[in-house]
Design a protein around this motif. Structure first.
Motif, PDB file in Angstrom:
ATOM      1  N   LEU A   1      25.570 -52.161   4.570  1.00  0.00           N
ATOM      2  CA  LEU A   1      25.334 -52.326   2.756  1.00  0.00           C
ATOM      3  C   LEU A   1      24.045 -53.610   2.504  1.00  0.00           C
TER       4      LEU A   1
ATOM      5  N   SER B   1      28.245 -48.099  -4.767  1.00  0.00           N
ATOM      6  CA  SER B   1      29.084 -48.683  -5.550  1.00  0.00           C
ATOM      7  C   SER B   1      29.313 -50.053  -5.362  1.00  0.00           C
ATOM      8  N   LEU B   2      29.316 -50.479  -4.105  1.00  0.00           N
ATOM      9  CA  LEU B   2      29.360 -51.663  -4.026  1.00  0.00           C
ATOM     10  C   LEU B   2      28.597 -52.987  -3.735  1.00  0.00           C
ATOM     11  N   SER B   3      27.170 -52.296  -3.801  1.00  0.00           N
ATOM     12  CA  SER B   3      26.473 -53.421  -3.524  1.00  0.00           C
ATOM     13  C   SER B   3      26.245 -53.448  -5.647  1.00  0.00           C
TER      14      SER B   3
ATOM     15  N   MET C   1      36.838 -56.962  -4.523  1.00  0.00           N
ATOM     16  CA  MET C   1      36.189 -56.470  -4.352  1.00  0.00           C
ATOM     17  C   MET C   1      36.718 -55.061  -3.377  1.00  0.00           C
TER      18      MET C   1
ATOM     19  N   LEU D   1      36.526 -50.941  -3.007  1.00  0.00           N
ATOM     20  CA  LEU D   1      35.194 -50.560  -2.904  1.00  0.00           C
ATOM     21  C   LEU D   1      34.980 -50.819  -1.168  1.00  0.00           C
ATOM     22  N   TRP D   2      34.959 -51.365  -0.964  1.00  0.00           N
ATOM     23  CA  TRP D   2      35.265 -52.450   0.605  1.00  0.00           C
ATOM     24  C   TRP D   2      35.707 -51.394   1.212  1.00  0.00           C
TER      25      TRP D   2
ATOM     26  N   CYS E   1      34.443 -48.191   1.804  1.00  0.00           N
ATOM     27  CA  CYS E   1      33.213 -48.207   2.429  1.00  0.00           C
ATOM     28  C   CYS E   1      34.039 -47.792   3.730  1.00  0.00           C
TER      29      CYS E   1
ATOM     30  N   LEU F   1      34.547 -60.655   2.716  1.00  0.00           N
ATOM     31  CA  LEU F   1      34.328 -59.315   2.293  1.00  0.00           C
ATOM     32  C   LEU F   1      35.336 -58.859   3.513  1.00  0.00           C
TER      33      LEU F   1
END
Length: 352
Positions: free
Chosen positions: A130, A175-177, A195, A198-199, A202, A300
């Motif tokens: 990330l 997407s997460l960024s 989050m 999305l996490w 990843c 996160l």
């Protein structure tokens, strides 16, 4: 390393000498190939006008045809054979796709990309994760060039070994960024839960990439030479999962497949027992570079590990098999720009 220590010289001096030998062999192979094709083609053209049923120029241009025309192909074949064994599938290519076993998709597409023209006696694979808002354009889709930029800098800075980067999960990382950059930096559990989905994507992409990388290493597609792995942020989790898969291989097939490993700001467990299970896979050093002040990583990570006491990206691993390094002085305050710190961390840990 032991030889360099005995001679009281910089290890990179010996590494560069080994790299020079490999580069010389590559140059010999290129010259030999061109000369062999030229000689074989000339011989084939000459014979075709004088002997019935003579080899065509295209056949004479091969090592077998050249030998048949009185050309000594053995030296060139010997160099080519040595390079094929040493460099494996990476020989002469700039990209190498590691296809998934199942349906191909952006989530599982994994590709090795060469980040330096140097050909070396050791291959180092860097795995990005990330990017912070200081390392890429906020809200923009991450490109493979962005994800490989820090490895190009590291390769130029250290000037040893052959450097590659692993392109993986750019969609999930983007997407997460974007979600993180669109709001304030995460500082509480409520934001972390938002989050979480999305996490988790990843995480899934990291596992898929790790499976491809483990298969690649098991098949020795980088050749019969040392291969070291460096992972940053969630890219370090790709490396971690890869090591776990290699450690689980039957009949100790994964033992010693990886030379050295360095993880920086890794969202990985502090469980010492799990780390110690990885040690047989790593023939050399297993380094954990951490930074206790990485608030984003801590929040996160806890969103997916509610009962966890922390991760190795924030704390030292309590195991004698792991070398712990506090990277705090090498990362700009409040920047979370761990990719920018890669060359300095590699230098500080004598990792090459």
């Amino acid at each position: 390393r032991s030889v360099a220590r005995d001679l009281q010289i910089d290890c990179r001096v010996l590494q560069r000498a080994a790299d020079s030998v490999i580069e010389h062999l590559v140059a010999m192979d290129a010259v030999g190939d061109a000369a062999l094709r030229s000689a074989g083609s000339a011989a084939g053209s000459s014979l075709s006008g004088h002997l019935p049923g003579a080899l065509p120029a295209s056949a004479a241009a091969s090592p077998v045809g050249a030998a048949a025309c009185g050309r000594a192909a053995a030296p060139a074949e010997g160099v080519a054979w040595a390079l094929a064994g040493l460099l494996g599938a990476t020989r002469g290519v700039s990209t190498l796709t590691l296809w998934p076993d199942g349906p191909q998709s952006s989530a599982t597409h994994v590709q090795l990309r060469r980040v330096s023209p140097r050909v070396g006696a050791q291959a180092i694979i860097g795995v990005s994760g990330l990017l912070s808002q200081h390392e890429g354009a906020a809200g923009c889709r991450l490109t493979e060039e962005q994800l490989s930029a820090c490895w190009s800098a590291a390769a130029a800075f250290l000037d040893v070994s052959e450097w590659w980067t692993l392109a993986w999960g750019s969609g999930a990382l983007s997407s997460l960024s974007s979600a993180l950059h669109a709001s304030a930096a995460p500082s509480n559990f409520a934001h972390a839960f938002k989050m979480r989905a999305l996490w988790s994507k990843c995480y899934d992409s990291a596992k898929a990439a790790a499976t491809r990388l483990a298969s690649h290493l098991r098949a020795r597609r980088c050749g019969e030479r040392p291969v070291s792995l460096v992972g940053v942020s969630i890219g370090a989790r790709v490396v971690w999962h890869c090591l776990e898969l290699l450690a689980e291989m039957p009949n100790s097939e994964g033992c010693g497949l990886v030379h050295d490993v360095l993880l920086l700001a890794a969202p990985v467990t502090l469980n010492a027992a799990r780390w110690e299970r990885l040690k047989p896979v790593v023939a050399g050093r297993l380094v954990n570079a951490y930074a206790p002040d990485n608030v984003q990583l801590g929040t996160l990570y806890r969103s997916n590990h509610l009962t966890s006491q922390g991760c190795c990206g924030l704390h030292p691993v309590p195991s004698p098999t792991v070398e712990n390094f506090d990277a705090t002085p090498l990362v700009a305050v409040d920047a979370d720009a761990y990719h920018f710190a890669v060359p300095a961390v590699l230098e500080a840990t004598n990792f090459w």
